[in-house]
Design a protein around this motif. Structure first.
Motif, mmCIF file in Angstrom:
data_model
loop_
_atom_site.group_PDB
_atom_site.id
_atom_site.type_symbol
_atom_site.label_atom_id
_atom_site.label_comp_id
_atom_site.label_asym_id
_atom_site.label_seq_id
_atom_site.Cartn_x
_atom_site.Cartn_y
_atom_site.Cartn_z
ATOM 1 N N LEU A 175 1.944 6.065 -7.330
ATOM 2 C CA LEU A 175 0.801 6.592 -8.078
ATOM 3 C C LEU A 175 0.645 8.091 -7.885
ATOM 4 C CD1 LEU A 175 -1.779 3.734 -7.454
ATOM 5 C CD2 LEU A 175 -0.677 4.287 -9.632
ATOM 6 N N GLY A 202 -4.441 2.708 -11.365
ATOM 7 C CA GLY A 202 -3.159 2.456 -12.017
ATOM 8 C C GLY A 202 -3.264 2.332 -13.534
ATOM 9 N N ASP A 205 0.835 -1.196 0.000
ATOM 10 C CA ASP A 205 0.000 0.000 0.000
ATOM 11 C C ASP A 205 0.874 1.252 0.000
ATOM 12 O OD1 ASP A 205 -2.153 1.706 0.172
ATOM 13 O OD2 ASP A 205 -2.874 0.984 2.096
ATOM 14 N N ALA A 263 -5.005 7.953 -2.054
ATOM 15 C CA ALA A 263 -3.671 7.372 -2.222
ATOM 16 C C ALA A 263 -2.632 8.167 -1.444
ATOM 17 C CB ALA A 263 -3.307 7.326 -3.711
ATOM 18 N N TYR A 284 -5.620 0.185 -6.968
ATOM 19 C CA TYR A 284 -4.333 0.600 -7.544
ATOM 20 C C TYR A 284 -4.002 -0.188 -8.808
ATOM 21 C CZ TYR A 284 -3.412 2.699 -2.909
ATOM 22 O OH TYR A 284 -3.458 3.420 -1.743
ATOM 23 N N MET A 322 2.917 1.387 -3.508
ATOM 24 C CA MET A 322 2.079 1.676 -4.672
ATOM 25 C C MET A 322 1.475 3.069 -4.596
ATOM 26 S SD MET A 322 -0.092 -1.820 -5.221
ATOM 27 C CE MET A 322 0.657 -3.437 -5.250
ATOM 28 N N SER A 323 0.953 3.434 -3.433
ATOM 29 C CA SER A 323 0.292 4.732 -3.319
ATOM 30 C C SER A 323 1.272 5.861 -3.585
ATOM 31 C CB SER A 323 -0.344 4.888 -1.938
ATOM 32 O OG SER A 323 0.614 4.805 -0.907
#
Length: 267
Positions: free
Chosen positions: A187, A249, A180, A227, A244, A183-184
């Motif tokens: 992004l 994404g 988390d 995010a 995501y 990825m956040s």
């Protein structure tokens, strides 16, 4: 430090370098000093340069919650032994200093940082987002950078290639909070650099990044704000990770390619 505008640019419109050793908070001074002391012993004359990046040199680190981020450039390509040395040093620093929550290290060669292929990715990163700690400052061999479409493409124009790896890690059952957070952050930064040339500025503040993105893509603003919150306080909920990898994404990767094109392939 060079005076900057509210959008992180100098008086000539170039991205101003972030961070300074002078901004390091008192709580983090001992761990920085330890890294500064131990890196020359670890790598000897093969150490070309060492930098800090992230919240510690920006003066925004949170004791017990922020990690120590280092970039190490060697005079030659790193070996497996070099990576083992880096892992051991990271583990030792993390164990000895409770004020940090992990140590992240980018280990590479001086030649790679200064290569034409990396000029608007790693080169920009070193010149603008890294604070010199030891050795030669490679920024002296790099150009000045503006928040333009070329920089946008070469920094984050590869999200479509990264998404399959994220899906693999989710399927494999990697730590969901770690995923988390990772990825956040990626992004939010990608969303920001998508609109960076229109906004004409730079920031590393993830919350501000999300807000800037949302002014250009209001239909995706709430998702990007979520995010940004997860980047600081990750939960790792399954539905969030699916968002995501299967919604935000893929949409962002397609929009990025349409606006800026695809990042030059790396070997």
């Amino acid at each position: 430090m060079t005076a900057t505008t509210t959008r992180g640019l100098d008086s000539h419109g170039y991205i101003a370098r972030e961070g300074s050793l002078e901004l390091i908070q008192r709580e983090f001074a001992p761990v920085v000093a330890a890294a500064q002391d131990r890196l020359p012993t670890a790598f000897g004359p093969r150490l070309s340069s060492a930098y800090l990046y992230g919240s510690v040199p920006r003066g925004t680190a949170r004791p017990g919650r922020s990690d120590l981020d280092l970039l190490i450039a060697l005079t030659e390509e790193p070996t497996d032994d070099d990576r083992a040395t880096t892992d051991a040093l990271s583990a030792t620093l993390n164990r000895e200093f409770a004020q940090i929550d992990g140590v992240g290290v980018i280990l590479l060669s001086r030649a790679r940082v200064l290569s034409d292929l990396e000029r608007h990715d790693l080169g920009w990163f070193v010149a603008c987002l890294c604070t010199p700690l030891l050795g030669e400052d490679l920024a002296e061999h790099l150009p000045r950078y503006r928040p333009d479409p070329l920089l946008a493409r070469e920094t984050n124009g590869d999200l479509a290639l990264i998404l399959p790896r994220w899906r693999e890690r989710v399927t494999r059952g990697d730590d969901p909070r770690v995923l988390d957070r990772m990825m956040s952050r990626h992004l939010v930064r990608t969303g920001f650099t998508l609109v960076m040339p229109r906004w004409q500025g730079w920031t590393s503040d993830l919350t501000l990044m999300a807000e800037v993105f949302g002014t250009y893509y209001p239909e995706r603003a709430d998702a990007m704000r979520e995010a940004a919150r997860a980047a600081y306080e990750p939960v790792g909920a399954p539905h969030t990770l699916r968002t995501y990898t299967e919604d935000l994404g893929p949409w962002l990767a397609a929009e990025y390619e349409a606006v800026h094109g695809v990042k030059a392939p790396r070997p």
